[in-house]
Design an enzyme around this catalytic site. Structure first.
Site, PDB file in Angstrom:
ATOM      1  N   ARG A  76      -9.106  11.031  41.505  1.00 15.92           N
ATOM      2  CA  ARG A  76      -9.614  12.365  41.132  1.00 15.92           C
ATOM      3  C   ARG A  76      -9.688  13.214  42.398  1.00 15.92           C
ATOM      4  NH1 ARG A  76     -15.269  12.256  38.337  1.00 15.92           N
ATOM      5  NH2 ARG A  76     -14.110  11.382  36.590  1.00 15.92           N
ATOM      6  N   ARG A 146     -20.595  16.718  43.709  1.00 16.13           N
ATOM      7  CA  ARG A 146     -19.247  16.628  43.120  1.00 16.13           C
ATOM      8  C   ARG A 146     -18.532  17.970  43.235  1.00 16.13           C
ATOM      9  NH1 ARG A 146     -18.463  12.505  39.222  1.00 16.13           N
ATOM     10  NH2 ARG A 146     -19.585  10.658  39.895  1.00 16.13           N
ATOM     11  N   LYS A 211     -24.777  10.866  40.865  1.00 14.05           N
ATOM     12  CA  LYS A 211     -23.895  12.020  40.999  1.00 14.05           C
ATOM     13  C   LYS A 211     -24.704  13.320  40.958  1.00 14.05           C
ATOM     14  CE  LYS A 211     -21.773  10.593  37.181  1.00 14.05           C
ATOM     15  NZ  LYS A 211     -20.906  10.508  35.985  1.00 14.05           N
ATOM     16  N   LYS A 213     -24.187  17.605  40.339  1.00  8.68           N
ATOM     17  CA  LYS A 213     -23.204  18.601  39.894  1.00  8.68           C
ATOM     18  C   LYS A 213     -23.732  20.029  40.006  1.00  8.68           C
ATOM     19  CE  LYS A 213     -20.913  15.317  36.929  1.00  8.68           C
ATOM     20  NZ  LYS A 213     -20.428  14.971  35.586  1.00  8.68           N
ATOM     21  N   CYS A 436     -12.656  14.044  25.777  1.00  7.46           N
ATOM     22  CA  CYS A 436     -12.632  13.322  27.058  1.00  7.46           C
ATOM     23  C   CYS A 436     -11.449  12.362  27.073  1.00  7.46           C
ATOM     24  CB  CYS A 436     -13.928  12.559  27.250  1.00  7.46           C
ATOM     25  SG  CYS A 436     -14.018  11.086  26.216  1.00  7.46           S
ATOM     26  N   CYS A 442     -10.313   4.739  30.440  1.00  5.12           N
ATOM     27  CA  CYS A 442     -11.744   4.745  30.742  1.00  5.12           C
ATOM     28  C   CYS A 442     -12.377   3.388  30.396  1.00  5.12           C
ATOM     29  CB  CYS A 442     -12.460   5.859  29.974  1.00  5.12           C
ATOM     30  SG  CYS A 442     -14.223   5.819  30.304  1.00  5.12           S
ATOM     31  N   CYS A 481     -17.593   7.842  24.130  1.00  9.14           N
ATOM     32  CA  CYS A 481     -18.899   7.172  24.226  1.00  9.14           C
ATOM     33  C   CYS A 481     -19.961   8.238  24.447  1.00  9.14           C
ATOM     34  CB  CYS A 481     -18.915   6.135  25.347  1.00  9.14           C
ATOM     35  SG  CYS A 481     -19.139   6.828  26.993  1.00  9.14           S
ATOM     36  N   CYS A 485     -18.727  13.219  28.668  1.00 12.93           N
ATOM     37  CA  CYS A 485     -17.823  13.831  29.644  1.00 12.93           C
ATOM     38  C   CYS A 485     -17.175  15.124  29.152  1.00 12.93           C
ATOM     39  CB  CYS A 485     -16.757  12.836  30.064  1.00 12.93           C
ATOM     40  SG  CYS A 485     -17.466  11.391  30.892  1.00 12.93           S
TER      41      CYS A 485
HETATM   42 FE1  SRM Z   1     -17.501  11.622  33.161  1.00 12.89          FE
HETATM   43  C1  SRM Z   1     -18.207   8.383  33.813  1.00 12.89           C
HETATM   44  C2  SRM Z   1     -14.255  10.965  32.987  1.00 12.89           C
HETATM   45  C3  SRM Z   1     -16.881  14.935  33.260  1.00 12.89           C
HETATM   46  C4  SRM Z   1     -20.795  12.277  32.403  1.00 12.89           C
HETATM   47  N1  SRM Z   1     -16.417   9.949  33.418  1.00 12.89           N
HETATM   48  C5  SRM Z   1     -16.884   8.723  33.743  1.00 12.89           C
HETATM   49  C6  SRM Z   1     -15.724   7.768  34.075  1.00 12.89           C
HETATM   50  C7  SRM Z   1     -15.467   7.841  35.540  1.00 12.89           C
HETATM   51  C8  SRM Z   1     -15.893   6.324  33.555  1.00 12.89           C
HETATM   52  C9  SRM Z   1     -16.471   5.299  34.473  1.00 12.89           C
HETATM   53  O1  SRM Z   1     -17.538   5.512  35.080  1.00 12.89           O
HETATM   54  O2  SRM Z   1     -15.853   4.239  34.592  1.00 12.89           O
HETATM   55  C10 SRM Z   1     -14.597   8.464  33.254  1.00 12.89           C
HETATM   56  C11 SRM Z   1     -13.169   8.210  33.735  1.00 12.89           C
HETATM   57  C12 SRM Z   1     -12.206   8.269  32.573  1.00 12.89           C
HETATM   58  C13 SRM Z   1     -10.787   8.314  32.946  1.00 12.89           C
HETATM   59  O3  SRM Z   1     -10.058   7.340  32.653  1.00 12.89           O
HETATM   60  O4  SRM Z   1     -10.318   9.317  33.488  1.00 12.89           O
HETATM   61  C14 SRM Z   1     -15.086   9.888  33.238  1.00 12.89           C
HETATM   62  N2  SRM Z   1     -15.871  12.722  33.235  1.00 12.89           N
HETATM   63  C15 SRM Z   1     -14.609  12.265  33.055  1.00 12.89           C
HETATM   64  C16 SRM Z   1     -13.631  13.404  32.900  1.00 12.89           C
HETATM   65  C17 SRM Z   1     -12.245  13.108  33.470  1.00 12.89           C
HETATM   66  C18 SRM Z   1     -13.553  13.737  31.408  1.00 12.89           C
HETATM   67  C19 SRM Z   1     -12.466  14.691  30.987  1.00 12.89           C
HETATM   68  O5  SRM Z   1     -11.912  14.424  29.926  1.00 12.89           O
HETATM   69  O6  SRM Z   1     -12.192  15.667  31.667  1.00 12.89           O
HETATM   70  C20 SRM Z   1     -14.426  14.512  33.611  1.00 12.89           C
HETATM   71  C21 SRM Z   1     -14.169  14.552  35.087  1.00 12.89           C
HETATM   72  C22 SRM Z   1     -14.910  15.673  35.728  1.00 12.89           C
HETATM   73  C23 SRM Z   1     -14.647  15.862  37.185  1.00 12.89           C
HETATM   74  O7  SRM Z   1     -13.590  16.400  37.515  1.00 12.89           O
HETATM   75  O8  SRM Z   1     -15.495  15.521  37.996  1.00 12.89           O
HETATM   76  C24 SRM Z   1     -15.839  14.051  33.366  1.00 12.89           C
HETATM   77  N3  SRM Z   1     -18.646  13.317  32.969  1.00 12.89           N
HETATM   78  C25 SRM Z   1     -18.164  14.586  32.930  1.00 12.89           C
HETATM   79  C26 SRM Z   1     -19.171  15.478  32.441  1.00 12.89           C
HETATM   80  C27 SRM Z   1     -18.994  16.965  32.169  1.00 12.89           C
HETATM   81  C28 SRM Z   1     -19.390  17.839  33.314  1.00 12.89           C
HETATM   82  O9  SRM Z   1     -19.736  17.359  34.391  1.00 12.89           O
HETATM   83  O10 SRM Z   1     -19.354  19.043  33.119  1.00 12.89           O
HETATM   84  C29 SRM Z   1     -20.288  14.717  32.187  1.00 12.89           C
HETATM   85  C30 SRM Z   1     -21.622  15.223  31.562  1.00 12.89           C
HETATM   86  C31 SRM Z   1     -22.420  16.031  32.495  1.00 12.89           C
HETATM   87  C32 SRM Z   1     -23.319  15.169  33.304  1.00 12.89           C
HETATM   88  O11 SRM Z   1     -22.863  14.623  34.307  1.00 12.89           O
HETATM   89  O12 SRM Z   1     -24.459  15.001  32.901  1.00 12.89           O
HETATM   90  C33 SRM Z   1     -19.960  13.354  32.525  1.00 12.89           C
HETATM   91  N4  SRM Z   1     -19.207  10.532  33.152  1.00 12.89           N
HETATM   92  C34 SRM Z   1     -20.446  10.978  32.755  1.00 12.89           C
HETATM   93  C35 SRM Z   1     -21.359   9.867  32.749  1.00 12.89           C
HETATM   94  C36 SRM Z   1     -22.864   9.928  32.370  1.00 12.89           C
HETATM   95  C37 SRM Z   1     -23.671  10.390  33.526  1.00 12.89           C
HETATM   96  C38 SRM Z   1     -25.152  10.311  33.260  1.00 12.89           C
HETATM   97  O13 SRM Z   1     -25.878  11.109  33.810  1.00 12.89           O
HETATM   98  O14 SRM Z   1     -25.591   9.437  32.521  1.00 12.89           O
HETATM   99  C39 SRM Z   1     -20.620   8.729  33.157  1.00 12.89           C
HETATM  100  C40 SRM Z   1     -21.131   7.295  33.307  1.00 12.89           C
HETATM  101  C41 SRM Z   1     -21.855   7.085  34.592  1.00 12.89           C
HETATM  102  O15 SRM Z   1     -21.868   7.912  35.494  1.00 12.89           O
HETATM  103  O16 SRM Z   1     -22.458   6.013  34.699  1.00 12.89           O
HETATM  104  C42 SRM Z   1     -19.271   9.194  33.391  1.00 12.89           C
HETATM  105 FE1  SF4 Z   2     -15.166   7.572  29.189  1.00 12.82          FE
HETATM  106 FE2  SF4 Z   2     -17.341   7.998  27.745  1.00 12.82          FE
HETATM  107 FE3  SF4 Z   2     -16.642   9.724  29.637  1.00 12.82          FE
HETATM  108 FE4  SF4 Z   2     -15.221   9.589  27.461  1.00 12.82          FE
HETATM  109  S1  SF4 Z   2     -17.384  10.194  27.544  1.00 12.82           S
HETATM  110  S2  SF4 Z   2     -14.387   9.623  29.554  1.00 12.82           S
HETATM  111  S3  SF4 Z   2     -15.319   7.459  26.944  1.00 12.82           S
HETATM  112  S4  SF4 Z   2     -17.270   7.657  29.980  1.00 12.82           S
END
Ligand code: SRM
Ligand code: SF4
Length: 568
Positions: A76, A146, A211, A213, A436, A442, A481, A485
């Protein structure tokens, strides 16, 4: 230094601290000939923008055959505000073709790009090539600030340049400073620090608990869900310039389906900071906020380590006093905020005299070529020929900026012949969807998302037509899930993966990103999702008041009204 100072720290805290400012044993592991990294290095790699994954489509077959999982890396990038020069975009395009096993680029919901399916042996070359194009991956993932996101719409109003200036300054202040990145990926010399000097003045050796943001938007235009961030800066525009920012704190979407004490939260207004005097006051305020999370965030249980939980545990008043103490001055109260837009900036827009920009809908952020749509190729050709600045939006779309007005028809023609629809040719509901990544990359996905939403949309489009709602802005978001995201908890209709082929349905929300939705149904099979939502949409179509949108209708009528509706 945590409020749970005596509680046992989580395993990842120890890994971070022992990593010697994110070095771990990554450099050595890159030479060991294995297809994967150790558990410790996997955690440290995240800070470098790298996730180790395996192809989940192949997983069970390989396990049955007694073979190793098929490992590859997701890289990323960190692209502040989502802006790339044409040459930078072309580097990503080339790297996707040369090194990604999937051959695709993935625009994320935070305005950056991911390359999936990079084999370990190609990791260093890929990261080096990005760095040669002045693109870093440091801090794209991991427990630090981030990629900072900002409304991607280009224009000649001075406030847009000012917001970008502030975004870049803030990116600099909140970036990790470790030399490890240069040593590992760019063959840099080891750093020599003098006594008392530290590699990470802001973060220290344990970085943040989780993280962090930050998002910036002009008041009124919530195209990126500013309330979902740890810090949201809402620019107040006066005479075309940024007068100051209302600072929001404590947003976040993540929850865990099995743990009801986790929850999504919209950020709370904390204060107003004027830009007129010194831009530094804005930066200092943000740094003070980050430092509070660093010092008081939960380091024992990562589930509760985001700043939203700290704010709810200690209270917003405590938080405000803590910021004031660190800044040595009183904070001004936040201003009242008004919102009128939650749409993405799709279609043609005037950018400046004689110059236009085009916002293109990219289906679920995936830039790829298929039999029917040569999206990757046509974008490459347009970027090569027209040299637009390429801007990614937080709704996973792209804006080509700097196109001379007279070339609009030719651009449209090129897109049409590549099978890429113009936004106005898409239904309103489709334009307002996000999914997502989920499977196959993922590791946390419980259900399909990016690959499932395309099949779900046509029946929804037909339903909207049938009910006379085709012109209505109703946002639909899907995730594999509960982590959120694609920011599903703001959406009017959200499908959240619960198990293979099953989704929780959440309804309500707000197309302006200002309200959370509520759980309506649990674990509904994929092929019953449309039927489950149908009675609510029917009721909305028949009962809504003049001008009432879906979210407002839901909040007026309430979940109780629909408890027995649906046949899920
Ligand atoms: Fe996310 C974890 C993809 C935006 C909340 N997210 C992940 C991981 C890295 C899975 C992992 O930990 O093994 C995913 C990788 C999937 C893959 O194969 O690419 C993943 N997140 C993404 C992306 C690529 C989704 C998308 O379809 O675009 C986004 C990448 C953003 C970036 O460029 O940085 C992405 N993730 C978000 C957002 C939206 C936002 O930030 O506006 C959220 C919700 C906002 C927030 O953070 O509260 C988000 N991702 C999470 C979480 C839950 C965090 C939490 O507070 O509980 C996880 C799991 C974790 O961190 O443990 C996670
Ligand atoms: Fe993976 Fe869940 Fe984030 Fe979708 S919402 S990219 S399934 S961690």
């Amino acid at each position: 230094m945590t409020i749970q100072g005596k509680e046992k720290e989580s395993k990842i805290e120890a890994i971070k601290r022992q990593s010697r400012y994110l070095r771990g044993t990554i450099k050595e592991a890159l030479q060991d000939g294995k297809p994967m990294f150790s558990e410790e290095d996997i955690q440290v790699l995240k800070f470098h923008g790298v996730y180790q994954q395996d192809d989940r489509d192949l997983r069970s077959k390989l396990v049955k055959e007694g073979k190793e999982k098929h490992y590859s890396m997701m890289i990323r990038a960190r692209i502040p505000g989502g802006v790339l020069s044409p040459d930078q975009y072309l580097v990503f395009d080339r790297l996707a073709s040369e090194y990604s096993e999937y051959g695709t680029l993935r625009i994320t919901t935070r305005q950056t790009l991911q390359l999936h399916g990079i084999l370990k042996g190609n990791l260093k070359t890929t990261i080096q090539s990005l760095n040669e194009a002045l693109i870093t991956t440091l801090g794209a993932c991991g427990d630090s600030g981030r990629n900072i996101i900002c409304c991607a719409k280009p224009g000649d109003e001075p406030f847009r340049d000012e917001m970008r200036e502030d975004l870049l300054a803030l990116t600099d202040r909140l970036s990790a400073k470790t030399n490890a990145y240069h040593e590992i990926w760019l063959d840099g010399e080891p750093v020599r620090l003098s006594d008392g000097e530290t590699e990470e003045p802001l973060y220290g050796d344990s970085y943040l608990p989780r993280k962090f943001k930050v998002a910036i938007v002009p008041e009124g235009d919530n195209c990126l869900d500013v309330y979902d961030n740890d810090v949201g800066l809402v620019a107040h525009i006066e005479d075309g310039r940024v007068a100051g920012y209302t600072v929001l704190v404590g947003g976040g979407m993540g929850r865990t389906a099995v743990d009801q004490s986790t929850y999504p939260r919209l950020a709370s207004p904390l204060c107003y900071v004027s830009r007129k005097d010194v831009v530094d006051t804005i930066l200092d305020t943000c740094v003070a906020i980050v430092a509070i999370e660093r010092d008081f965030g939960d380091r024992s249980n990562r589930r509760f380590a985001r700043m939203k939980y700290l704010i709810d545990r200690r209270g917003l008043d405590w938080f405000r006093q803590e910021v004031e103490a660190r800044l040595g001055r009183k904070l001004e109260p936040p201003r009242t905020l008004q919102w009128h837009n939650g749409h993405d900036h799709l279609g043609w827009h005037r950018e400046r005299d004689g110059i236009s920009c085009l916002g293109l809908f990219i289906p679920y952020g995936r830039i790829k070529d298929t039999e029917n749509m040569q999206l990757k190729s046509v974008l490459r050709d347009l970027v090569l020929e027209l040299r637009p600045t390429v801007r990614f939006t937080a709704q996973q779309n792209v804006i080509l900026s700097g196109i001379p007005d007279e070339l609009r028809p030719a651009v449209e023609e090129r897109l049409r012949s590549a099978g890429v629809p113009l936004p106005q040719e898409l239904s309103t509901v489709r334009q307002n969807t996000m999914a997502c990544v989920a499977l196959p990359t993922c590791g946390l996905a419980l259900a399909e998302s990016e690959r499932a939403l395309p099949d779900l949309l046509p029946p929804f489009e037909r339903l909207f037509e049938e009910l006379g709602l085709a012109g209505e802005t109703v946002t639909i978001r899907m995730t594999g899930c509960a982590n959120g995201c694609a920011r599903p908890y703001n959406a009017n209709i959200a499908f959240i993966g619960r198990a293979s082929g099953k989704y929780d349905i959440f309804l309500g929300g707000s197309a302006l990103g200002t309200a959370l939705n509520e759980r309506f149904r649990e674990a509904v099979p994929f092929d019953r999702l449309v039927d489950a939502v149908r009675p609510v949409l029917e009721a909305f179509a028949h009962e809504r008041e003049q001008g009432e949108d879906f979210g407002s209708y839901w909040r007026r009528v309430g979940l109780e009204r629909f408890r027995s509706a649906g046949n899920a």
